[in-house]
Design an enzyme around this catalytic site. Sequence first.
Site, PDB file in Angstrom:
ATOM      1  N   LYS A  52      50.898  43.680  31.725  1.00  0.00           N
ATOM      2  CA  LYS A  52      51.354  44.082  33.054  1.00  0.00           C
ATOM      3  C   LYS A  52      52.730  43.565  33.482  1.00  0.00           C
ATOM      4  O   LYS A  52      53.496  44.131  34.186  1.00  0.00           O
ATOM      5  CB  LYS A  52      50.054  43.696  33.844  1.00  0.00           C
ATOM      6  CG  LYS A  52      49.085  44.499  33.880  1.00  0.00           C
ATOM      7  CD  LYS A  52      47.709  43.996  34.652  1.00  0.00           C
ATOM      8  CE  LYS A  52      46.497  44.823  34.156  1.00  0.00           C
ATOM      9  NZ  LYS A  52      45.082  44.418  34.685  1.00  0.00           N
ATOM     10  N   GLN A  96      43.104  39.864  37.904  1.00  0.00           N
ATOM     11  CA  GLN A  96      42.282  40.095  36.337  1.00  0.00           C
ATOM     12  C   GLN A  96      41.019  39.928  36.381  1.00  0.00           C
ATOM     13  O   GLN A  96      40.519  38.747  36.642  1.00  0.00           O
ATOM     14  CB  GLN A  96      43.414  39.506  35.406  1.00  0.00           C
ATOM     15  CG  GLN A  96      42.989  39.794  33.910  1.00  0.00           C
ATOM     16  CD  GLN A  96      43.398  41.418  33.872  1.00  0.00           C
ATOM     17  OE1 GLN A  96      44.489  41.947  34.323  1.00  0.00           O
ATOM     18  NE2 GLN A  96      42.614  42.141  33.010  1.00  0.00           N
ATOM     19  N   ASP A 119      44.909  47.805  42.433  1.00  0.00           N
ATOM     20  CA  ASP A 119      43.893  48.519  41.417  1.00  0.00           C
ATOM     21  C   ASP A 119      42.972  49.505  42.011  1.00  0.00           C
ATOM     22  O   ASP A 119      42.080  50.124  41.132  1.00  0.00           O
ATOM     23  CB  ASP A 119      42.945  46.956  41.122  1.00  0.00           C
ATOM     24  CG  ASP A 119      43.204  46.318  39.846  1.00  0.00           C
ATOM     25  OD1 ASP A 119      43.753  47.053  38.901  1.00  0.00           O
ATOM     26  OD2 ASP A 119      43.084  45.158  39.891  1.00  0.00           O
TER      27      ASP A 119
HETATM   28  N1  GUN Z   1      40.167  44.021  33.491  1.00  0.00           N
HETATM   29  C1  GUN Z   1      39.959  45.154  32.582  1.00  0.00           C
HETATM   30  N2  GUN Z   1      40.625  46.054  33.153  1.00  0.00           N
HETATM   31  C2  GUN Z   1      41.273  45.600  34.440  1.00  0.00           C
HETATM   32  C3  GUN Z   1      41.878  46.270  35.615  1.00  0.00           C
HETATM   33  O1  GUN Z   1      42.276  47.551  35.424  1.00  0.00           O
HETATM   34  N3  GUN Z   1      42.442  45.558  36.565  1.00  0.00           N
HETATM   35  C4  GUN Z   1      41.905  44.451  36.647  1.00  0.00           C
HETATM   36  N4  GUN Z   1      42.278  43.795  38.021  1.00  0.00           N
HETATM   37  N5  GUN Z   1      41.045  43.670  36.005  1.00  0.00           N
HETATM   38  C5  GUN Z   1      40.935  44.334  34.749  1.00  0.00           C
END
Ligand code: GUN
Length: 283
Positions: A52, A96, A119
């Site tokens: 990211k 996350q 998200d």
């Molecule tokens: N963990 C796995 N996929 C994601 C996601 O798309 N966003 C977040 N915040 N955590 C994740």
Amino acid sequence: MAELIDGKKISKDIKDETKEKVAALLEKGIETSLAVILVGNDPASSVYVANKKKACEYTGIRSLSYELPEETTEEELLKLIDELNADKTVNGILVQLPLPKHINEDAVIKRISPDKDVDGFHPESVGRLSIGERGFQSCTPAGVIQLLKRSDVKIEGAECVVVGRSNIVGKPMAMLLIRENGTVTVCHSRTKDLREVTKRADILVVAIGKPEFIDASYVKEGAVVIDVGIHRKGEKKLCGDVDFASVEPVCSKITPVPGGVGPMTIAMLMNNCYEAAVMQNKL
Ligand code: GUN
């Protein structure tokens, strides 16, 4: 031979478009920024977070990184979210998942301001999506819609079958397909005759988290198949929820694993950050 839907290329196109839009905002004096919070040291999460940050660099989005120890309390995490909610220089906030067991994920998701919920997990974002209001869309299903549109797959009027009903993929996927005027059925582990339902699909989206579960016997000839799953297969290989070797000969288009849906999630996250900056600056 089915046509491969190239998520690597489509995600790069979206990141390039976002990069241009972010640069245009910067010319107006507005910097786009994303705060990423990681609690603990789950190796998979660390890789996702690093990717990211890399995508932020690529698109010109400023990333702020908060890497907190496993012992961080829920209260401490909520306090950080409050600070970031109040910080006008932060457009998007991403925590996350999964979080360590002693922290209530729902409470954390709800604490993020819906204006910064890039998200798309906050109940307000989910509600907006379901009634067709402007708001953040969950990145993976939003990415699937882009894969379909940019591969000239007509959603309007199509029989769309989603296998899986998770909050992160299955449910928002169904909502987005409805918004695109698809005829949508959602199946799950209690569906009586799964094959009978998936065989009707013109567009089959599979997100059940079971390696290579869907073989050709579940797929109508000429269907478009989108595989959201990703699993380790032995030491080095990856596979999806779809048995690619079995399904590829019967469908018209299919996403590979890796290189299909996977890269789209981060591309859509970058676009959500741009949208957050636009909305917060009332553009
Ligand atoms: N963990 C796995 N996929 C994601 C996601 O798309 N966003 C977040 N915040 N955590 C994740």
